[in-house]
Design an enzyme around this catalytic site. Structure first.
Site, mmCIF file in Angstrom:
data_model
loop_
_atom_site.group_PDB
_atom_site.id
_atom_site.type_symbol
_atom_site.label_atom_id
_atom_site.label_comp_id
_atom_site.label_asym_id
_atom_site.label_seq_id
_atom_site.Cartn_x
_atom_site.Cartn_y
_atom_site.Cartn_z
ATOM 1 N N ILE A 510 0.745 -7.365 -5.659
ATOM 2 C CA ILE A 510 -0.337 -7.585 -6.622
ATOM 3 C C ILE A 510 -1.237 -6.363 -6.737
ATOM 4 C CG2 ILE A 510 -0.429 -10.114 -6.510
ATOM 5 C CD1 ILE A 510 -2.614 -9.816 -4.379
ATOM 6 N N GLY A 511 -0.952 -5.358 -5.959
ATOM 7 C CA GLY A 511 -1.783 -4.168 -6.054
ATOM 8 C C GLY A 511 -1.210 -3.060 -5.197
ATOM 9 N N GLY A 513 -2.451 0.841 -3.445
ATOM 10 C CA GLY A 513 -3.485 1.868 -3.287
ATOM 11 C C GLY A 513 -3.003 2.944 -2.360
ATOM 12 N N GLY A 514 -3.890 3.845 -2.042
ATOM 13 C CA GLY A 514 -3.547 4.946 -1.172
ATOM 14 C C GLY A 514 -3.041 4.460 0.177
ATOM 15 N N PHE A 515 -3.541 3.385 0.600
ATOM 16 C CA PHE A 515 -3.221 2.867 1.924
ATOM 17 C C PHE A 515 -1.827 2.246 1.961
ATOM 18 C CE2 PHE A 515 -3.377 -0.642 5.018
ATOM 19 C CZ PHE A 515 -3.795 0.027 6.153
ATOM 20 N N GLY A 516 -1.431 1.627 0.852
ATOM 21 C CA GLY A 516 -0.138 0.956 0.825
ATOM 22 C C GLY A 516 -0.161 -0.139 -0.209
ATOM 23 N N LYS A 517 0.797 -1.074 -0.103
ATOM 24 C CA LYS A 517 0.890 -2.130 -1.099
ATOM 25 C C LYS A 517 0.158 -3.399 -0.655
ATOM 26 C CE LYS A 517 5.140 -0.628 -3.247
ATOM 27 N NZ LYS A 517 6.599 -0.619 -3.191
ATOM 28 N N LYS A 532 -2.208 -6.726 3.030
ATOM 29 C CA LYS A 532 -2.245 -5.298 2.721
ATOM 30 C C LYS A 532 -1.452 -4.585 3.803
ATOM 31 C CE LYS A 532 -6.100 -2.186 1.692
ATOM 32 N NZ LYS A 532 -7.564 -2.265 1.725
ATOM 33 N N ASP A 628 -17.402 3.508 -2.094
ATOM 34 C CA ASP A 628 -16.424 3.401 -3.168
ATOM 35 C C ASP A 628 -16.724 2.159 -4.004
ATOM 36 O OD1 ASP A 628 -14.360 4.183 -4.729
ATOM 37 O OD2 ASP A 628 -12.767 3.543 -3.363
#
Ligand SMILES: *[C@@H]1O[C@H](CO)[C@@H](O)[C@H](O)[C@H]1NC(C)=O
Ligand SMILES: *[C@@H]1O[C@H](CO)[C@@H](O)[C@H](O)[C@H]1NC(C)=O
Ligand SMILES: *[C@@H]1O[C@H](CO)[C@@H](O)[C@H](O)[C@H]1NC(C)=O
Ligand SMILES: *[C@@H]1O[C@H](CO)[C@@H](O)[C@H](O)[C@H]1NC(C)=O
Ligand SMILES: *[C@@H]1O[C@H](CO)[C@@H](O)[C@H](O)[C@H]1NC(C)=O
Ligand SMILES: *[C@@H]1O[C@H](CO)[C@@H](O)[C@H](O)[C@H]1NC(C)=O
Length: 849
Positions: A510-511, A513-517, A532, A628
């Protein structure tokens, strides 16, 4: 006899001191009289009592009185035993008459200490009435041998004189000392809420009240010399029923800040020493168990057959953040305040005194009054609660047993259903809301939230006790962490997460980012979660992973997305959050083709996010800066209640990691505080700036950076700011909803955004101020006021009429309507709370490429 000038000076000094301490209140009338003597006595703080033999002749009408004295010493801990060495004995009706300079409420204090004098044995023979203005204050008084007693009354003197009449019902009457002192008129309001009903008691302003108990929760005893109105406050220990649950809390009296402007409380409501100490639930902060109920109770003797006015005093000296603590308050078996949050009354400020009045009807006062503070019944509430002071006042002559002389007065008391459609509406809304809240709660999946004392990286958590907990739905009252009370680490087995996400199926993403999925997951008990999963361990990633867990486990707030658990098996770095069903605020503003949120929904989302950020900034000893803040990091649950997300990875606590900062500089271009950009100076005000940009997104419904637009329109902040300044809001406002926004509300939001976007951090408001403004903007949208008179950042009084009796008394129909609106607003929040356990989606979309 001291020389008169000396006495005058003392009196003067005393009144000046009194005036200074009580915010400029100087009693118009002050009579301190020592009875049965021509001597004077000066007690603590220079209060000089003058012998009644020296009063003008017309002051004392006592045809048959005797001046009595004794060498017996009354045992009075307050050091006022000098008042008990003489007495005036009456064998026939007698009276004292005092000239009243200013009508209004006065204290009448009567001191009694019986002793034998010649043929008069006061302990054995005294029985009498004391009446004032036709009200029998003391009815058939029979003193206790060897005991000094102070009876304190407050009454509204209407004439030019005050006559205190003594009438023997037995052989004789007597009195040792009398005080008559003006009281600020605001001290007692005309109305109070009835215990156990939605009815209002009115007519208090004409009633005489007798102080039965005046308690300073915690220590110390406060004596007349140290009270702003010469009152005595006793410590509460001897009244506690369950001392093992009580904990003493104190602060420095100088830290207490009265908010007299908004009539919350003043120095003469109670002195700072009362507000600076509290008795708190001892379990508070020491247990990680949520939804466990505790009560701390006090029991006070109170003669049956009268109505009682109960005044609760609160001042939050115990919390670190001005929000998040809620508790219940009971009188007898009835809840008088449910999930009470002082912060709502103090407008999210700590150390501001507040008081609340309730009236307990005679039928419910059966010889004793029990008062309890109990943990909130709200979901996720940690047991907490406290009380700083309590006054119990008998309404003289109310339904009073054997006080028929006062029945004429009590007929003035009107107890009726609160009139006015606005208020009825509000009450109805509240009741309906409450029912809805209950119903929803019944259906809702169990809550899982980390406690604020949980530390997964404590030695014990990583060691032998690193057990996992299965998501079995047990008995409703699930305690997420620390089945042993100490807080074992909350690890979720990798296998459970594999199962929840269909083996980390791409279809569940569902998303990203830099960190992972981020995956949507369904646990065995059908709880939805956002999982996450970090990219394989790198040194940097591991650090962030730990930071996020540590941060999230320390922070707990209904407007912060909560961490459910984590998994570090097999080198994995997985964080499991509550699932936010409606996704990001951004997706509901633009770009995702979703229907636009209404103005109210937008304001409510902003308010929720502002609450979360305010908590981050003020909730712990060291401010936490999100770094952020953007609309993509504000998530909405299924009732559109907003929570702030992604705050663990975007900043790492106290020390700054430069590389990390620079990546963030890129990552949230368009939201970045120019001051931070230029000077690398990171403060909470950087978040405020970014939040200002979010407010612009809410207002304009466009991306913060749109490179396809003409040069001057690329940056939202640059494009919108001139319009904010010159008031051309019509040019930037989201056209889809422009027609539904009330001008006052629009202007308030625009002003708030403009202030958040100020060039320098010092010029920007705090998140607390922003929150205030947003709530006000919401008022202006849903309330009855059009806000045309409100241009300032911080108007002098809170938008929600504070429900102190004074304010209540003066509420006009118009403000009632605003009040109703305010309740609806609060209700929105209440709804949100109840739904917060429904888990939602984490979307980490990159704002800018
Ligand atoms: C009472 O007052 C009288 C007259 O002033 C004095 O002589 C006597 O000693 C006093 N008695 C006591 C017990 O103080
Ligand atoms: C009051 O107490 C004193 C001392 O204890 C005693 O001598 C006296 O008789 C008592 N008086 C009455 C009326 O009980
Ligand atoms: C005293 O009573 C009068 C009415 O008798 C009322 O107008 C006034 O407000 C009262 N004062 C206070 C301080 O309650
Ligand atoms: C008033 O308070 C001060 C400081 O707490 C204390 O030193 C003093 O003894 C108190 N005075 C009285 C009359 O209680
Ligand atoms: C707390 O006190 C109230 C009122 O007496 C009572 O209704 C409630 O059940 C009590 N709760 C606990 C946990 O004892
Ligand atoms: C004392 O008060 C009671 C009740 O208020 C009344 O019935 C009685 O007559 C009063 N007695 C005298 C002597 O005034």
């Amino acid at each position: 006899m001291p020389p008169v000038p000396d006495m005058l000076v003392r009196l003067l000094v005393a009144s000046v001191l009194l005036g200074a301490a009580s915010g400029a209140f100087t009693p118009a009338d002050t009579y301190l009289v020592l009875c049965g003597t021509s001597a004077s006595a000066t007690v603590a703080a220079g209060r000089t009592f003058v012998g009644d033999a020296r009063l003008p002749a017309k002051s004392l009408a006592a045809p048959q009185s005797v001046e009595a004295n004794t060498s017996l010493t009354a045992v009075v801990p307050s050091g006022e035993s000098q008042l008990y060495r003489s007495a005036r004995v009456f064998t026939a009706p007698a009276s004292y008459t005092f000239a009243v300079k200013q009508p209004g409420r006065h204290f009448v204090r009567l001191h009694f200490f019986p002793f034998p004098y010649r043929s008069y044995d006061m302990a054995a023979d005294a029985a009498f009435n004391v009446s004032v203005q036709g009200a029998v204050l003391v009815n058939g008084y029979a003193p206790k041998n060897g005991t000094a007693e102070l009876r304190e009354f407050s009454l509204n003197v209407t004439g030019a004189t005050l006559v205190i009449a003594f009438a023997p019902t037995g052989k004789l009457a007597f009195v040792n000392a009398i005080e008559v002192v003006s009281v600020p008129d605001e001290l007692i309001a005309d109305t109070a809420r009835m215990v156990g009903g939605a009815v209002q008691y009115t007519g208090l302003s004409t009633q005489a009240l007798e102080t039965i108990h005046r308690i300073n929760m915690g220590v110390p005893k406060i004596t007349p010399g140290n009270d702003t109105l010469g009152r005595t406050w006793l410590p509460d220990q001897s009244f506690q029923l369950n001392t093992n649950l009580a904990q003493h809390k104190d602060a420095k009296p100088l830290t207490i800040k009265y908010d007299e402007k908004s009539a919350l409380s003043s120095a003469y409501t109670a002195p700072a020493e009362v507000y600076a100490t509290a008795t708190r639930l001892s379990t508070a902060g020491e247990t990680s168990t949520i939804n466990v109920q505790f009560n701390i109770s006090w029991r006070f003797d109170a003669p049956a057959g009268s109505d009682y006015l109960l005044r609760f005093h609160w001042c939050d000296i115990v919390s670190k953040a001005a929000m998040g603590m809620a508790f219940n308050v009971y009188v007898g078996g009835s809840v008088v305040l449910e999930n009470y949050e002082i912060s709502r009354d103090t407008f999210n400020r700590l150390s501001i005194p507040v008081y609340k009045d309730f009236l307990l009807g005679a039928k419910d006062a059966k010889g004793a009054i029990t008062v309890s503070i109990g943990s909130s019944t709200e979901d996720n509430a940690l047991p907490d609660g406290f009380l700083n002071g309590l006054e119990i006042m008998r309404v003289v002559g109310s339904a009073g047993a054997g006080a028929p002389a006062a029945s004429a007065r009590s007929s003035k008391v009107k107890i009726g259903i609160i009139a006015g459609s606005a208020v009825c509406g509000a009450t109805l809304v509240m009741v309906l809301g409450f029912i809805a809240f209950r119903t929803l709660r019944g259906r809702e999946p169990e809550k899982k939230q980390p406690s604020d004392t949980w530390s997964p990286f404590s030695a014990s958590a990583l060691g032998s006790r690193s057990r996992s907990r299965s998501f079995s739905k047990s008995n409703g009252n699930t305690v997420l962490l620390g089945q042993n009370g100490a807080g074992a680490g909350y690890r979720i087995p990798f296998a459970a997460l594999q199962e929840a996400t269909d083996g980390f199926d791409e279809a569940m993403v569902i998303g990203e980012g830099g960190f992972g999925k981020v995956y949507k997951g369904t646990m065995r008990d059908e709880t939805l979660v956002a999982v996450k999963r970090g990219n394989r361990r790198t040194q940097q990633g591991l650090h962030e992973f730990h930071t996020e867990i540590e941060m999230l486990s320390r922070l707990r707030h209904r407007h912060l997305v909560s961490l459910i658990g984590y998994c570090d098996e097999r080198g994995e770095m997985i964080l499991v959050y509550e699932y936010m069903a409606m996704g990001t605020l951004r997706s509901h503003l633009y770009g995702a083709g979703l229907p636009p949120l209404s103005w109210e929904q937008r304001l409510e989302a902003c308010i929720g996010a502002a609450r979360g950020l305010h908590y981050l900034h003020t909730g712990s000893a060291k401010a936490i800066i999100h770094r952020d803040v953007k609309s993509a990091n504000i998530l909405l649950d299924e009732s559109f209640m907003a929570k702030v997300a992604d705050f663990g990875l975007s900043k790492n606590g106290p020390e700054l990691d430069k590389t990390h900062v620079s990546t963030k500089v890129k990552g949230s271009f368009g939201y970045l505080d120019p001051e931070y950009f230029r000077r690398q100076m990171l403060t909470e005000k950087s978040d405020v700036y970014s939040f200002g940009v979010v407010l612009l997104e809410v207002l304009c419904a466009r991306t913060v950076i749109d490179p396809t637009l003409p040069r001057e329109m690329v940056s939202l902040a640059e494009w919108a700011t001139p319009c904010l300044r010159n008031g051309r809001l019509d040019q930037i406002v989201d056209q889809r909803i422009a027609g539904t926004i009330r001008p006052g509300s629009l202007k308030k939001l625009a002003d708030t955004a403009e202030k958040c976007l100020a060039e320098y951090g010092v010029e920007r408001p705090t998140m607390g101020d922003v929150l205030w403004c947003l709530e006000f903007a919401l008022q202006l949208q849903v309330g009855s006021s059009d806000g045309s008179d409100v241009d300032t950042m911080l108007p002098p009084a809170p938008p929600v009429p504070v429900k102190t009796p004074e304010v209540q008394r003066s509420l006009s129909a118009a403000t009632m309507a605003t009040d109703a609106a305010a309740m609806t607003t609060n209700l929105g929040d209440l709804d949100g709370m109840s739904l917060s356990g429904v888990f939602s989606k984490m979307i980490k979309s990159d704002e800018v490429r």
